[in-house]
Design an enzyme around this catalytic site. Structure first.
Site, short mmCIF file in Angstrom:
data_model
loop_
_atom_site.label_atom_id
_atom_site.label_comp_id
_atom_site.label_asym_id
_atom_site.label_seq_id
_atom_site.Cartn_x
_atom_site.Cartn_y
_atom_site.Cartn_z
N ASN A 1 -23.46 14.43 -11.93
CA ASN A 1 -22.93 13.07 -11.96
C ASN A 1 -21.85 12.88 -13.03
O ASN A 1 -20.81 12.27 -12.77
CB ASN A 1 -24.07 12.07 -12.17
N THR B 1 19.44 -12.80 1.88
CA THR B 1 18.12 -13.44 1.83
C THR B 1 17.81 -13.78 3.28
O THR B 1 18.73 -14.08 4.05
CB THR B 1 18.11 -14.73 0.96
N HIS B 2 16.57 -13.70 3.66
CA HIS B 2 16.16 -13.91 5.06
C HIS B 2 16.91 -12.95 6.00
O HIS B 2 17.10 -13.25 7.18
CB HIS B 2 16.42 -15.34 5.52
N SER C 1 16.94 13.76 19.08
CA SER C 1 16.05 13.39 20.16
C SER C 1 16.04 14.51 21.19
O SER C 1 17.04 15.18 21.39
CB SER C 1 16.55 12.09 20.80
N LYS D 1 21.50 11.04 19.51
CA LYS D 1 20.66 10.42 18.49
C LYS D 1 20.61 11.16 17.16
O LYS D 1 20.63 12.38 17.10
CB LYS D 1 19.23 10.30 19.01
N GLU E 1 11.01 6.61 8.26
CA GLU E 1 9.99 5.92 9.07
C GLU E 1 8.60 6.41 8.72
O GLU E 1 7.65 5.62 8.63
CB GLU E 1 10.28 6.15 10.56
N GLN F 1 -19.46 10.18 -3.39
CA GLN F 1 -18.81 11.44 -3.01
C GLN F 1 -17.59 11.16 -2.13
O GLN F 1 -16.63 11.93 -2.12
CB GLN F 1 -19.82 12.32 -2.25
N LYS G 1 -13.42 10.82 -3.09
CA LYS G 1 -12.38 11.82 -3.28
C LYS G 1 -11.34 11.85 -2.17
O LYS G 1 -10.15 12.04 -2.42
CB LYS G 1 -13.02 13.19 -3.46
N1 ARG Z 1 -20.66 16.18 -4.67
C1 ARG Z 1 -21.10 15.07 -5.44
C2 ARG Z 1 -20.02 14.00 -5.49
O1 ARG Z 1 -18.93 14.33 -5.22
C3 ARG Z 1 -21.40 15.50 -6.84
C4 ARG Z 1 -22.45 14.68 -7.53
C5 ARG Z 1 -23.72 14.86 -6.82
N2 ARG Z 1 -24.81 14.33 -7.55
C6 ARG Z 1 -26.00 14.13 -6.97
N3 ARG Z 1 -26.91 13.67 -7.71
N4 ARG Z 1 -26.23 14.40 -5.72
O2 ARG Z 1 -20.26 12.85 -5.78
#
Ligand code: ARG
Length: 457
Positions: free
Chosen positions: A110, A155-156, A277, A283, A290, A322, A325
């Site tokens: 953690n 503007t606009h 294109s 084109k 875009e 988790q 990420k």
């Molecule tokens: N893979 C977990 C995460 O990204 C790591 C921490 C996991 N901790 C646990 N007590 N299961 O959050």
């Protein structure tokens, strides 16, 4: 493969659980930061005599070998070991045996994952800040080239008043400056070391958290172990900074798309950054811009995803986290990619100076100059506005520009108009006159350029 937490379990984990809970498929990106954190942790454990210096040295050597293997693509990340933390720890123990099993003393995944994410974001933000700075330099260089290129300001999306192209470009430099400041500010709060908070409550072992923080280059140590493992504010701030940055890039993209149309004809993007294109041979499409505009939507979504993910979580760590990420990685990579491609693309953008100038002269864009002229002659602004409006209306009905009116015709609208009014109708004169602080006059543009040249040196 044996799980590090298998002691309490008597049944084997289901394969369905394994593929569902694993994060190694994405958090492997954190391997460098995870190893850096572990090395610092091992050094601290030895300094505090929680492990011997021989064990610490063996751990560090083993981790370095693992790092080398990953770098060379010789490392097999396995989903049965869930995440990057367990994959690396398990490989360490395979390499060095028992001392490896001591590394996880006085820490938890953690605090480990909170640390890794902070280290990752610190690195990403330094890189992003440097890229934005480069982009500012590119825009300043373009602005220097266009200190007397007059164009219509809008503007606009209706022609409003003539401005200098340099002024318009410097507007982006200001936005980029705030973007950079925002990331720098976010870095200040990311700069706090959670390692040593352990699962949530700290530890009974005699650790030295300040030492680990120092080794990892943090200037602060988190003050509450529960908060340290629960907090993802720094990631949310990062996602918010990224979203705002992308919003700026998207507005720029929109202008480049619009301005490169034949209808506007203000600029041309080089062949190297446009696409063709498969059916229409004529084109030349601004796909890069875009996509930048389009990716902005995804980056906004990432912020919303993490806000929503966090809102119902009781303290402290929950496995939901988790999922933080994926949006973080995606936003970091997307913004970095956009900035990098934009840096290259902007160098090949050619402005059509003649077209910009012609367009600035049309559309009655200097009407405000007549009104301001009348104000200088003592006419109240509201009256001046009304008189000028009537002049414009008369020109529109005859389909002629303001510059075609003779002095006699003009004076019929107001006796306050004399021969010198013709001078204010010229877009270049109009621009020159707007010398209020931050205005579009060449002198004010020069001031901005001086400011940014100094700032970006
Ligand atoms: N893979 C977990 C995460 O990204 C790591 C921490 C996991 N901790 C646990 N007590 N299961 O959050």
């Amino acid at each position: 493969m044996k799980k590090p937490w298998s002691g309490r379990f008597s049944q084997k984990t289901s394969e369905a659980l394994e593929s569902f809970t694993e994060s190694i498929s994405f958090d492997r990106k954190l391997w460098k930061h995870d190893i850096a954190g572990s090395i610092a942790h091992a050094k601290m454990l030895a300094k505090q005599r929680i492990i011997t210096s021989k064990e610490s040295a063996s751990i560090i050597a083993g981790l370095s070998e693992t790092a080398e293997a990953i770098r060379r693509g010789k490392f097999r990340f396995s989903p049965e070991l869930e995440d990057v933390h367990m994959n690396i720890e398990s490989s360490l123990t395979d390499r060095i045996g028992d001392p490896g099993r001591k590394l996880h003393t006085a820490r938890s995944r953690n605090d480990q994952v909170a640390l890794d994410l902070r280290l990752y974001l610190r690195e990403q933000m330094h890189n992003i800040i440097a890229l934005i700075r480069k982009l500012q330099k590119t825009f300043v260089a373009m602005a220097e080239q266009h200190q007397d290129t007059v164009m219509p300001g809008y503007t606009h999306l209706q022609r409003a008043q003539p401005v200098l192209l340099a002024h318009h470009l410097l507007a982006y430099v200001e936005m980029f400056q705030r973007d950079r400041d925002r990331f720098r500010d976010c870095l200040r709060r990311t700069d706090s070391c959670p390692l040593g908070s352990c699962a949530l409550a700290g530890t009974s072992l005699p650790t030295d958290r300040a030492y680990t923080a120092k080794l990892l280059g943090f200037s602060q140590v988190s003050g509450n172990s529960i908060d340290a493992v629960s907090d993802r504010d720094f990631a949310l701030e990062f996602l918010s900074c990224t979203a705002i940055s992308m919003m700026h890039l998207s507005r720029l993209a929109e202008e480049l798309i619009l301005w490169s149309t034949e209808e506007f004809g203000f600029l041309e993007i080089s062949d190297r950054f446009t696409t063709g294109s498969s059916i229409m041979p004529q084109k030349k499409n601004p796909d890069v811009m875009e996509l930048m505009r389009g990716k902005t939507g995804r980056v906004y979504g990432n912020l919303m995803a993490l806000l929503t993910l966090m809102k119902g979580l009781p303290l402290a760590y929950n496995r939901d986290m988790q999922e933080d990420k994926l949006p973080v990685f995606d936003s970091a990579e997307t913004l970095t990619a956009c900035l990098s491609v934009l840096l290259k693309m902007m160098k090949g953008v050619k402005f059509n100076i003649t077209r910009l100038k012609e367009t600035a002269a049309g559309g009655y864009a200097t009407a405000t100059d007549i009104a301001e002229y009348l104000v200088r002659k003592g006419v109240p602004f509201r009256a001046a506005h009304e008189i000028t409006g009537r002049i414009v209306l008369s020109c529109i009905s005859r389909n002629i520009p303001l510059t075609s009116l003779s002095l006699r015709e003009l004076r019929a609208f107001s006796p306050a108009l004399s021969a010198d009014v013709l001078a204010v109708l010229d877009p270049a004169a109009s621009v020159k006159a707007r010398s209020s602080f931050g205005g579009t006059s060449p002198s004010e543009v020069k001031r901005q350029l001086r400011h940014y040249r100094r700032l970006l040196r």
